[in-house]
Design an enzyme around this catalytic site. Sequence first.
Site, PDB file in Angstrom:
ATOM      1  N   VAL A   1       0.829  -1.205   0.000  1.00 57.49           N
ATOM      2  CA  VAL A   1       0.000   0.000   0.000  1.00 57.49           C
ATOM      3  C   VAL A   1       0.867   1.261   0.000  1.00 57.49           C
ATOM      4  O   VAL A   1       0.578   2.229  -0.716  1.00 57.49           O
ATOM      5  CB  VAL A   1      -0.979  -0.023   1.195  1.00 57.49           C
TER       6      VAL A   1
ATOM      7  N   GLU B   1     -10.165   6.467   5.959  1.00 55.02           N
ATOM      8  CA  GLU B   1     -11.039   5.875   4.929  1.00 55.02           C
ATOM      9  C   GLU B   1     -10.538   4.511   4.469  1.00 55.02           C
ATOM     10  O   GLU B   1     -11.334   3.601   4.207  1.00 55.02           O
ATOM     11  CB  GLU B   1     -11.099   6.844   3.733  1.00 55.02           C
TER      12      GLU B   1
ATOM     13  N   GLY C   1     -11.128  -0.898   1.492  1.00 52.14           N
ATOM     14  CA  GLY C   1     -10.152  -0.393   0.521  1.00 52.14           C
ATOM     15  C   GLY C   1     -10.556   0.851  -0.222  1.00 52.14           C
ATOM     16  O   GLY C   1     -10.586   1.948   0.326  1.00 52.14           O
TER      17      GLY C   1
ATOM     18  N   ILE D   1     -13.440   1.787  -1.527  1.00 46.95           N
ATOM     19  CA  ILE D   1     -14.821   2.284  -1.445  1.00 46.95           C
ATOM     20  C   ILE D   1     -14.886   3.403  -0.405  1.00 46.95           C
ATOM     21  O   ILE D   1     -14.521   3.171   0.743  1.00 46.95           O
ATOM     22  CB  ILE D   1     -15.800   1.163  -1.014  1.00 46.95           C
TER      23      ILE D   1
ATOM     24  N   GLU E   1      -3.467 -15.302   3.729  1.00 48.67           N
ATOM     25  CA  GLU E   1      -2.187 -15.360   4.422  1.00 48.67           C
ATOM     26  C   GLU E   1      -1.817 -16.812   4.735  1.00 48.67           C
ATOM     27  O   GLU E   1      -2.692 -17.690   4.788  1.00 48.67           O
ATOM     28  CB  GLU E   1      -2.291 -14.623   5.770  1.00 48.67           C
TER      29      GLU E   1
ATOM     30  N   ASP F   1     -10.961 -10.041  11.269  1.00 49.38           N
ATOM     31  CA  ASP F   1     -10.717  -8.866  10.417  1.00 49.38           C
ATOM     32  C   ASP F   1     -12.045  -8.157  10.135  1.00 49.38           C
ATOM     33  O   ASP F   1     -12.150  -6.930  10.274  1.00 49.38           O
ATOM     34  CB  ASP F   1     -10.059  -9.334   9.114  1.00 49.38           C
TER      35      ASP F   1
ATOM     36  N   LYS G   1     -13.496  -4.244  11.190  1.00 52.30           N
ATOM     37  CA  LYS G   1     -14.071  -3.277  10.259  1.00 52.30           C
ATOM     38  C   LYS G   1     -15.504  -2.904  10.660  1.00 52.30           C
ATOM     39  O   LYS G   1     -15.905  -1.747  10.563  1.00 52.30           O
ATOM     40  CB  LYS G   1     -14.017  -3.831   8.837  1.00 52.30           C
TER      41      LYS G   1
END
Lengths: 428, 428
Positions: A14, A129, A134, A136, A190, A201, A205
């Site tokens: 990233v 954000e 990601g 969106i 992973e 995860d 979120k």
Amino acid sequence: MRPVKVGLLGLGTVGTGVVRIVEGHQEDLQTQVGSPIMIEKVLVQNKSKSRNISISPDKLTEDPWEIIRHPEIDVIVEVMGGIEHTKEYILEALSLGKHVVTANKDLMALHGAEILAKAQEHRCDVLYEASVAGGIPIIRTLVEGFSSDRITKIMGIVNGTTNYILTKMSQEGASYADVLKEAQELGYAEADPTSDVEGLDAARKMTILSTLGFRSNVALEDVSAQGISSVSKEDILYAKRLGYELKLLGIAERQDDQISVSVQPTMVKKSHPIASVNGVFNAVYVYGEAVGETMFYGAGAGELPTATSIVADLVAVVKNLKLGVNGKQGAVAYKEKKLKTDEQISSKYFLLLHVADRAGVLARITQVFADFEVSLESVLQQPNPSNPEAEIIIITHDASKAAIQKVLGEFKSLDVVHKVKSVYRVEG
Amino acid sequence: MRPVKVGLLGLGTVGTGVVRIVEGHQEDLQTQVGSPIMIEKVLVQNKSKSRNISISPDKLTEDPWEIIRHPEIDVIVEVMGGIEHTKEYILEALSLGKHVVTANKDLMALHGAEILAKAQEHRCDVLYEASVAGGIPIIRTLVEGFSSDRITKIMGIVNGTTNYILTKMSQEGASYADVLKEAQELGYAEADPTSDVEGLDAARKMTILSTLGFRSNVALEDVSAQGISSVSKEDILYAKRLGYELKLLGIAERQDDQISVSVQPTMVKKSHPIASVNGVFNAVYVYGEAVGETMFYGAGAGELPTATSIVADLVAVVKNLKLGVNGKQGAVAYKEKKLKTDEQISSKYFLLLHVADRAGVLARITQVFADFEVSLESVLQQPNPSNPEAEIIIITHDASKAAIQKVLGEFKSLDVVHKVKSVYRVEG
């Protein structure tokens, strides 16, 4: 105006995307914000490692404090991940008056309230954000786009790895273990997939999305999480046969200011817009009292999609800098949090039972549902092809989580129920 | 802080929704912006008309200037529609330092540049989220969410009436005329449906979206528009049989800074996310170089969805007021506009021809395509069930609009081609 200087913590996938976009779109960004945006320093683990991006070696450092305490750096962009050290760096940067853009969902889910309070204290921006879904722009949408509405439901496919696995299982009839292995080979999962496949995860979120959508500080421990590791190909086959797709959904609901947030594999009616979100794509479905049904769809991860969100946040910080209004976005979570009890959490359920194949069994089983006041939408009994027993598939009407737990408890002491094969929430 | 006072121009469906949301969510709005938001005056056509909302008669006026020139009104919310008068009111309000929130797509598509320049001159905000796709915050998404990216394609189902008609035709095999009549009875289509069914409404919305997405001032006359009034149920049947849905799509494309914007019935592959957007729902699909594929879905019209966007804009104006930063959103359209020629506009096409049923016809027809260098993806010839002639269905590879026009011109002079029954753009 003098150039705005950015310190980048991390130059993995990233981070590389951030450098590419800031450099590749420099002219456009400068026109929008009125000054150049320069990446001044980049934290890396090993300065001498070869990279697939050209960056001046002077800009690289292995010392985070060189960036955090750099007198000319205005904004810290954090894409290194991790929690304890990263939190320390970010808090220190804020106390020095630096603004922060981060993609770190773990950090924001666990310590978001503390970080945002620190930012408020020092009149700094913290934007994140990229931490959810990601590319969106869902955080902007919840905070600004729906500022006037009262959101009552958020359902998200917010983990690309598990959506890839479930999509492949559905489309190819493959087993969980085989698809996970393939996903690992392709780099979609992973080596240790626990955080993705066990729903952790996604739970992080959903903590962030429900805090913003419901304007209450939802904590990670408020989110009940169940993953997909025990989903069988038979479950998916049954789902499809009944007109559903099985998806790992984060579901946040609000009713009369009482909320519940959970992550679980869920049977979603095929006609629901979120049912056809496939592969590594993410989508967030939002229901507002006034706006009704909406859905936001796009890439949930990847170098450039995630970097798009980070640089959009950077643009917002720089615009605020120019206007002198950083750190004034106001409190996002000003409502008292009231969590629903298991008696108040309600949904439809799918159950697949293996039972003794003899007279009167169905009557005994359906009586258990009746005893706990769970009414049934549909019941199907058929022989189990692999065993000398019967399979019973039940879809309930809306029932409380507590009532379903009581039903399942009762089944344990019922000798005719050999096995509760699967229990899934049903939506749509 | 003193209350922020709003003058509302219009109390039809959407205006009523604005009053409902501002009053119903007053506490939430006040917490977010730090001061009460009061609707001070409302322009109506007839003060004595009975309404399905309770509003103090003192607040109603039939004189627009009483609102525009009201010394205490800070923000004008315009939901009356219309162009010439409305423009005059808005320009005067801006010159008096009042901020404007509008849902008026016609006005913004035709005079947006002039209005935004006036706003800039007087340091006022003009926000118009509700002018496109009702409750979907697509303008915010293009301007802020994707500020860091280079958008190369926007495809929108931005007219609910035509999407309702096409969905019904597809799902029920009904004719255009029958479904239009039903839509008129249900209030989904106007008594004079021209603006919707001929693609003019969609063209106005695409003017706004492409201006924001490509950051160039696209004018309404730059948008080529074709509607759905000549779509037959046979066309939809063929589309479905070939794996497509027929949708009225606004399509804005950019390549090397050259752009094209059009509205036309388009065959969309069923696997494309926009193909399953049904009924009165709207959706905007956005492709960015970095972010890749995204889509934003929701209600495109209606009292409360549209009012949600208007009040979200009002919240943004009031936040800016509090920070003293109104009128500083910066130029949205700073790039020179370069339009593609018909030679440069490229897509796949579907053609349905009625031809003479004799030897050599297919060879002559395919030779025409070859003469203009249009290559073909698939060709199907079959007897026409209703006439003693053959039907030929052709899907081309990417071809320029100019080349297809030449092919069609040539067919006119070819006696074996009895009729070019349908020509549609193909996407996905």
